[in-house]
Scaffold this active site. Structure first.
Site, mmCIF file in Angstrom:
data_model
loop_
_atom_site.group_PDB
_atom_site.id
_atom_site.type_symbol
_atom_site.label_atom_id
_atom_site.label_comp_id
_atom_site.label_asym_id
_atom_site.label_seq_id
_atom_site.Cartn_x
_atom_site.Cartn_y
_atom_site.Cartn_z
ATOM 1 N N ASP A 92 0.723 -1.119 0.025
ATOM 2 C CA ASP A 92 -0.149 -0.213 -0.061
ATOM 3 C C ASP A 92 1.052 1.572 -0.159
ATOM 4 O O ASP A 92 1.508 1.485 0.819
ATOM 5 C CB ASP A 92 -0.830 -0.330 1.370
ATOM 6 C CG ASP A 92 -1.505 0.924 1.320
ATOM 7 O OD1 ASP A 92 -2.039 1.560 0.479
ATOM 8 O OD2 ASP A 92 -2.514 1.042 2.572
ATOM 9 N N ASP A 279 -2.552 5.815 -4.862
ATOM 10 C CA ASP A 279 -2.704 5.199 -3.437
ATOM 11 C C ASP A 279 -2.564 3.720 -4.375
ATOM 12 O O ASP A 279 -3.992 3.280 -4.721
ATOM 13 C CB ASP A 279 -4.005 5.611 -3.090
ATOM 14 C CG ASP A 279 -3.919 4.773 -2.149
ATOM 15 O OD1 ASP A 279 -3.662 3.965 -1.732
ATOM 16 O OD2 ASP A 279 -4.782 5.088 -1.080
#
Length: 495
Positions: A92, A279
């Site tokens: 992430d 992201d």
């Protein structure tokens, strides 16, 4: 240029899913992919920190990007401890901590459906024990800090800090196929200022270059979900050159984007630049409601009817229109019609009962002010396209009827995808278009395939906003290089 060509040639000589390549200073991790379902779709969120973790939030952390992982599709395997205990984690770029469930997680039912770290089985474990709580948009996880060796690809990162989670407040994690999160953002936003895994990989000499690259495979029929390469990039995963832009914020992989175009028509809001967070832990593209509403209208996405928006149109349309046509400054039109108050004395001062009143914030001032400002913006965009008053009225009224669903579920007709317009982002003075096939998310249900808009609404006030989240919808179209050494990000067309 010759050096770059040599590097790319050297990279391609490694195995397709091999671990580290000592001669090249690379570590590769193959990613798996899961299908989304309707119950897992949620919009990204931005909120201010509600809970202070075991270490105080830094003074610069005024805004914390909190999100959920329920719609995350891509994850890979790592090992923790000696011998390694295997976990599946989301890689992430929107967070910085590593966490996995702990064998001491006894009170959360979700822990019983995931692999759990058992410190007693590792000969290299070091107890830290500081309690922690990591907040996300849809809940939180809590536990305590530990330290052990972490295996990424074939590389062993020594003495890596991570969180052993003993309570998972996210009940929806019950059905996901990953165990934890491996954050790849900067240390500035790490809870307790824990050193991110990527930092230690570079500091301990596991990679020759301080870069990592991400390729997401959007082919639903392929077993391979993608690949993350630490220390370099694989030329097989992209076409042409990368366009590099500087990282502009602290903590996140944040960049500046220019205007967003629907076909060849500008949407206007980001013409002067907007912040965007790259992201990999978010499946959708999230951005300002006033832009997402235009996009979803253009692609025929069925949202929800906003009664507040329609109320402003029905009661204040003529006043707003007359104010715009007369040349009144857009930022004070909603003040002039009585839906907003303002605290900027250089613009206007509204007097109520003989006393100056501050402009109400979005949270305090109610929805009518917010919708009025959106309507003013939409009218301006349409006037630039030389549309008539009647056409603009119908357009704005339709936007109110197709407002982005707050849960991110904006349905579209799968049969109409080929007729939909492209949506383009301007990054580094170059256009990065997304075709309908790239921005539409297909959800496989037991009875049918359902199509959703890949755009979710997310509103962030200045100075951090307007803000975009470039999630997997965008990253699937563009191979991405995260250049930690030069503080920049590069995009090239994915192959």
């Amino acid at each position: 240029m010759e050096l770059i060509r040599f590097l790319l040639i050297a990279i391609c000589m490694g195995d397709w899913l091999g671990g580290s390549l000592p001669s090249d200073g690379l570590a590769r991790v193959g990613l798996k992919k899961r299908n989304l379902d309707l119950n897992s779709i949620h919009a990204a969120r931005i909120t201010r920190p509600k809970i202070t973790s075991f270490a105080e939030v830094t003074s610069n952390a005024e805004i914390v990007y909190l999100k959920n992982y329920l719609d995350t599709q891509y994850y890979g395997e790592i090992g923790i401890g000696s011998p390694p205990q295997i976990f599946t984690v989301v890689f992430d770029t929107g967070s910085s901590n590593l966490w996995v469930p702990s064998s001491k997680c006894l009170l959360s039912i979700t822990c019983y459906f995931h692999s759990k770290f058992n410190a007693r089985l590792s000969r290299t474990y070091t107890k830290i024990g500081i309690p922690c709580k990591i907040q996300y948009g849809s809940g939180s996880v809590s536990g305590f800090l530990s330290q052990d060796h972490v295996k990424v690809g074939d590389d062993i990162i020594i003495d890596q800090e991570f969180a052993e989670v003993t309570r998972e407040g996210l009940l929806a994690l019950l059905g996901v196929q990953f165990d934890g999160i491996l954050g790849l953002a900067f240390q500035d936003i790490a809870v307790a200022r824990a050193t991110p895994v990527w930092y230690n990989m570079a500091q301990q000499g596991h990679v020759n270059q301080k870069v990592f690259s991400l390729w997401l495979n959007r082919d639903p029929s392929s077993e391979m979900g993608g690949e993350i390469v630490f220390g370099g990039l694989d030329w097989r995963h992209f076409k042409g050159d990368h366009t590099f832009v500087p990282v502009t914020g602290r903590g996140y992989w944040q960049i500046q984007v220019g205007d967003i175009f629907i076909s060849n028509n500008p949407t206007g809001l980001c013409a002067g630049g907007c912040n965007a967070i790259v992201d990999s832990g978010t499946s959708f593209l999230a951005g300002p409601t006033r832009i997402v509403a235009q996009i979803n209208h253009a692609i025929g996405a069925r949202g929800i009817v906003s009664l507040e928006c329609k109320e402003v149109v029905s009661k204040y349309w003529n006043s707003i229109w007359d104010s715009i046509i007369s040349g009144l400054r857009p930022e004070i039109i909603c003040v002039d019609v009585g839906l907003c108050l303002y605290n900027n004395s250089t613009v206007i001062e509204t007097v109520v009962d003989g006393e100056a009143a501050d402009r109400l914030s979005v949270d305090e001032g109610g929805a009518l002010c917010t919708f009025c400002e959106m309507i003013v913006f939409w009218i301006q965009v349409q006037l630039k396209e030389k549309k008539s008053k009647e056409k603009i009225f119908h357009y704005v009224d339709e936007l109110c009827e197709r407002f982005p669903n707050p849960l991110g579920k904006s349905f579209i007709n799968c049969d109409e995808i080929t007729a939909m317009p492209s949506v383009s982002f301007i990054i580094g003075n170059r256009s990065f278009p997304l075709s309908p096939e790239q921005y539409i998310v297909r959800v496989e249900e037991s009875y049918a395939t359902i199509c959703l808009s890949g755009f979710a609404a997310l509103d962030m006030p200045p100075p951090q906003g307007p803000l975009w989240i470039l999630g997997d919808v965008f990253l699937g179209a563009y191979h991405t290089v995260f250049d930690f050494g030069n503080h920049r990000i590069g995009f090239a067309v994915a192959a």
